[in-house]
Design a protein around this motif. Structure first.
Motif, PDB file in Angstrom:
ATOM      1  N   VAL A 162      31.079  39.158  53.675  1.00 28.37           N
ATOM      2  CA  VAL A 162      32.365  39.437  53.050  1.00 28.37           C
ATOM      3  C   VAL A 162      32.977  38.120  52.585  1.00 28.37           C
ATOM      4  O   VAL A 162      32.580  37.043  53.034  1.00 28.37           O
ATOM      5  N   TYR A 163      33.951  38.200  51.656  1.00 28.28           N
ATOM      6  CA  TYR A 163      34.654  37.007  51.199  1.00 28.28           C
ATOM      7  C   TYR A 163      35.925  36.864  52.030  1.00 28.28           C
ATOM      8  O   TYR A 163      36.758  37.760  52.071  1.00 28.28           O
ATOM      9  N   VAL A 164      36.053  35.744  52.696  1.00 25.62           N
ATOM     10  CA  VAL A 164      37.236  35.473  53.512  1.00 25.62           C
ATOM     11  C   VAL A 164      37.988  34.331  52.849  1.00 25.62           C
ATOM     12  O   VAL A 164      37.492  33.207  52.773  1.00 25.62           O
ATOM     13  N   GLY A 165      39.156  34.625  52.327  1.00 28.45           N
ATOM     14  CA  GLY A 165      39.958  33.622  51.651  1.00 28.45           C
ATOM     15  C   GLY A 165      41.387  33.654  52.132  1.00 28.45           C
ATOM     16  O   GLY A 165      41.712  34.255  53.157  1.00 28.45           O
ATOM     17  N   THR A 166      42.262  32.987  51.388  1.00 33.09           N
ATOM     18  CA  THR A 166      43.672  32.964  51.769  1.00 33.09           C
ATOM     19  C   THR A 166      44.287  34.348  51.696  1.00 33.09           C
ATOM     20  O   THR A 166      45.239  34.652  52.407  1.00 33.09           O
ATOM     21  N   ALA A 225      34.259  45.916  45.125  1.00 34.22           N
ATOM     22  CA  ALA A 225      34.441  45.342  43.795  1.00 34.22           C
ATOM     23  C   ALA A 225      35.223  44.035  43.849  1.00 34.22           C
ATOM     24  O   ALA A 225      34.957  43.110  43.078  1.00 34.22           O
ATOM     25  N   ALA A 226      36.190  43.958  44.770  1.00 30.87           N
ATOM     26  CA  ALA A 226      36.963  42.714  44.903  1.00 30.87           C
ATOM     27  C   ALA A 226      36.053  41.569  45.325  1.00 30.87           C
ATOM     28  O   ALA A 226      36.183  40.443  44.839  1.00 30.87           O
ATOM     29  N   GLN A 281      35.221  38.389  43.037  1.00 34.70           N
ATOM     30  CA  GLN A 281      35.444  37.042  43.561  1.00 34.70           C
ATOM     31  C   GLN A 281      34.166  36.227  43.527  1.00 34.70           C
ATOM     32  O   GLN A 281      34.177  35.041  43.185  1.00 34.70           O
ATOM     33  N   GLU A 282      33.043  36.867  43.903  1.00 39.49           N
ATOM     34  CA  GLU A 282      31.764  36.170  43.840  1.00 39.49           C
ATOM     35  C   GLU A 282      31.433  35.770  42.405  1.00 39.49           C
ATOM     36  O   GLU A 282      30.893  34.686  42.167  1.00 39.49           O
ATOM     37  N   ALA A 283      31.751  36.660  41.432  1.00 39.19           N
ATOM     38  CA  ALA A 283      31.505  36.335  40.017  1.00 39.19           C
ATOM     39  C   ALA A 283      32.363  35.157  39.579  1.00 39.19           C
ATOM     40  O   ALA A 283      31.894  34.254  38.866  1.00 39.19           O
ATOM     41  N   ARG A 284      33.652  35.168  40.006  1.00 38.13           N
ATOM     42  CA  ARG A 284      34.528  34.042  39.664  1.00 38.13           C
ATOM     43  C   ARG A 284      34.019  32.749  40.274  1.00 38.13           C
ATOM     44  O   ARG A 284      33.986  31.706  39.617  1.00 38.13           O
ATOM     45  N   MET A 337      29.290  27.368  38.054  1.00 44.17           N
ATOM     46  CA  MET A 337      28.513  27.049  36.855  1.00 44.17           C
ATOM     47  C   MET A 337      29.251  26.032  35.988  1.00 44.17           C
ATOM     48  O   MET A 337      28.639  25.089  35.455  1.00 44.17           O
ATOM     49  N   GLU A 338      30.590  26.206  35.863  1.00 44.61           N
ATOM     50  CA  GLU A 338      31.387  25.260  35.082  1.00 44.61           C
ATOM     51  C   GLU A 338      31.326  23.865  35.722  1.00 44.61           C
ATOM     52  O   GLU A 338      31.191  22.857  35.017  1.00 44.61           O
TER      53      GLU A 338
END
Length: 586
Positions: free
Chosen positions: A477-481, A488-489, A493-496, A502-503
């Motif tokens: 899972v994504y654990v953020g602030t 989908a979230a 987030q993984e796509a972002r 990549m940038e």
């Protein structure tokens, strides 16, 4: 008086017991009925008195080579043979081989007239003949009320009853006598229980439309015995009793680990899975995937060539097999190979004790390595929470003594605390996994937590739990602030994060290209400067060479001129010292 020496020992005569052969009954009686003494079996109509008496004789004849006499006052031998044929008892064959002798005594109250003293001398003669004819060691009398139905004199009744029990003792046979329950006493006349050496009461009660059969040993002279109420079952295999007292906590603890069937869950549990012989609990609300986890564990068990017994209280076998195909698990192949057996029933089909007895019999017959109970929360429909907890405690202890891994699912209610079970057995479990629904961004996604796993290293992180054509998948899972992101979230987030990575990677590559380009420019400048320096150096060196040559020419010319003029001293070259010529003029 002679003194007793230390070598002399007092020998005590221990009560000899006659094994009944009935599963569970010998365990709670400490070995069976008192040998050579009468045992009274009493209870209401339909509680199983006749079956217990008959099975006592049949087991004795078939398993212990002890012939028996069955004297009935209600049913003829032909009727008994038909009734017990459904249980696999061939009474006609046993009678033909002199293993059991049948005697039917017809007593009709309207045909009896008391004219003087009444006694059972005629009965004793018939019993004598039947016992001696086959050398009987066991006797069953069914039922005693019919024998004394024509007696109104209580004094005569009591006297003849004592005489009957005394007669059976003098014959040295182990007797089982059945009696009908009275209104306020164990038996109709209320005196049989006082003269019998062992009294067993069979109860058949109905609570909330659920029937339950229980047995209790009222007394057992000269022997310790179980004092609790014990559930017993009457089925196609006969009479079986299940002790309900919890077993001692002295079972072995295996160090062997077995796969959960889900590779990443194995990784979360130290890379090895559950302990063999342990108890596993999966809790969660409806639709979280509890049965799917059970199916993965069953599939992994059968792939190892081990047997699995699946008790299902919600779905039929075919429905479970069909549903599991949707996640890529084929359970039908294991059923066909004899490695998987389903026992599907509604919890309200019978009482809780009957479920326990049925489970014990199924486990003994199938001898599985894994037992699945799906779900345990449905058993609350057959009894209250405390009774279900007691029943499951006994079942889990029993499975641990046999080193059978128990896998239980439990449906938790929405809105309550998720870290609890409907029947309060979480403390009994060695491993507890929680499946939780996490709502975010208009989605309901599943999460898996390992709340505890005794004796092993395990992950404390949550994993997203998804069902696919290839079975259960666990994702980070994504654990953020903003908290935990799933579904989908999490994908967004993984796509972002992937785009940002990549940038950053492209920016790093661009700067590296700038460095290489600047390096190339500087190196070209250095090369050009070096080339210019080499060119200027060559020119200067040529100029220096010309100046030196010119200087040497001038010096030679000066010397030549001096020699021409006959000079007494030649001019010195530039940079050299002149020395005076010896003998020169002053």
């Amino acid at each position: 008086m002679a003194k007793t020496t230390k070598k002399e020992k007092l020998t005590l005569e221990v009560l000899t017991k006659c094994p009944s052969g009935i599963k569970g009954l010998d365990e709670i009686t400490g070995g069976g009925f008192p040998q050579g003494r009468p045992t009274l079996v009493c209870g209401g109509t339909g509680c199983g008195k006749t079956l217990l008496a008959m099975e006592f004789l049949v087991r004795g004849a078939m398993e212990f080579n002890e012939p028996g006499v069955y004297m009935s006052f209600e049913e003829r031998s032909e009727e008994l043979a038909k009734n017990f044929a459904s249980l696999g008892f061939d009474l006609n064959s046993l009678a033909a081989h002199n293993k059991i002798a049948f005697d039917y005594v017809h007593i009709e109250k309207s045909e009896i007239e008391e004219t003087g003293e009444y006694d059972l001398e005629g009965l004793f003669i018939r019993l004598d003949h039947a016992i001696d004819s086959i050398g009987a060691k066991r006797v069953a009398l069914d039922t005693i009320e019919a024998l004394f139905s024509g007696l109104a004199n209580e004094i005569v009744l009591r006297s003849e009853l004592r005489r009957l029990f005394r007669y059976l003792k003098t014959k040295g046979v182990t007797a089982v006598i059945t009696g009908e329950q009275g209104e306020r006493t164990l038996t109709r006349y209320g005196m049989e229980e006082y003269v019998a050496d062992c009294v067993i009461f069979l109860g058949h009660t109905v609570t909330e439309q659920i029937a339950t059969r229980r047995m209790r040993i009222i007394k057992y002279r000269g022997s310790a015995h179980g004092t609790n109420e014990y559930p017993f079952l009457i089925d196609e295999q006969g009479f079986s009793v299940m002790p309900i007292s919890s077993l001692g906590l002295d079972h072995a603890a295996s160090a062997e680990r077995i796969s959960t069937g889900i590779p990443r869950l194995d990784t979360m549990m130290g890379g090895k899975g559950y302990y063999r012989g342990s108890s596993v609990l999966i809790t969660g609300t409806a639709g979280t995937g509890k049965s799917s986890m059970a199916a993965h564990f069953v599939d992994a068990t059968c792939k190892r060539g081990e047997r699995c017994l699946y008790f299902a209280f919600e779905e039929s076998r075919n429905q479970i097999i069909r549903n599991m195909r949707s996640i890529g698990i084929d359970l039908e192949q294991w059923v066909k190979k004899g490695l998987l057996e389903f026992r599907n029933s509604r919890p309200t089909m019978c009482g809780l004790e009957m479920h326990l007895v049925t489970m014990h019999k199924a486990i003994e017959a199938f001898n599985p390595a894994v037992v699945v109970i799906d779900p345990i929360s449905n058993l609350v429909g057959a009894a209250n929470e405390s009774e279900v907890k007691s029943m499951l405690c006994r079942l889990i202890d029993y499975l641990k003594t046999k080193q059978i891994t128990a896998f239980c699912t439990d449906l938790t209610s929405v809105g309550g605390s998720l870290e609890r079970t409907e029947v309060g057995i979480s403390s009994l479990m060695d491993t507890w996994l929680l499946l939780q629904v996490m709502e975010s961004s208009g989605e309901r996604n599943r999460g898996l937590f390992i709340l505890k796993s005794r004796g092993m290293e395990h992950s404390n992180q949550v994993r997203e739990f998804t069902l696919s054509d290839n079975g259960i998948q666990l994702w980070d899972v994504y654990v953020g602030t903003g908290g935990v992101l799933t579904g989908a979230a999490r994908v967004a987030q993984e796509a972002r994060e992937k785009a940002e990575a990549m940038e950053r990677s492209q920016e790093i590559e661009r700067k590296q290209h700038d460095i290489e380009r600047k390096k190339s420019v500087i190196e070209a400048q250095i090369t050009a400067l070096r080339a210019g320096f080499e060119s200027e150096r060559d020119e200067l060196e040529r100029s220096i060479s010309r100046e030196k040559l010119h200087q040497e020419i001038l010096a030679e010319e000066s010397k030549e001129m001096a020699r021409t003029r006959k000079a007494d001293k030649l001019p010195a070259q530039k940079g050299s010292a002149t020395k005076p010529v010896k003998g020169g003029r002053k």
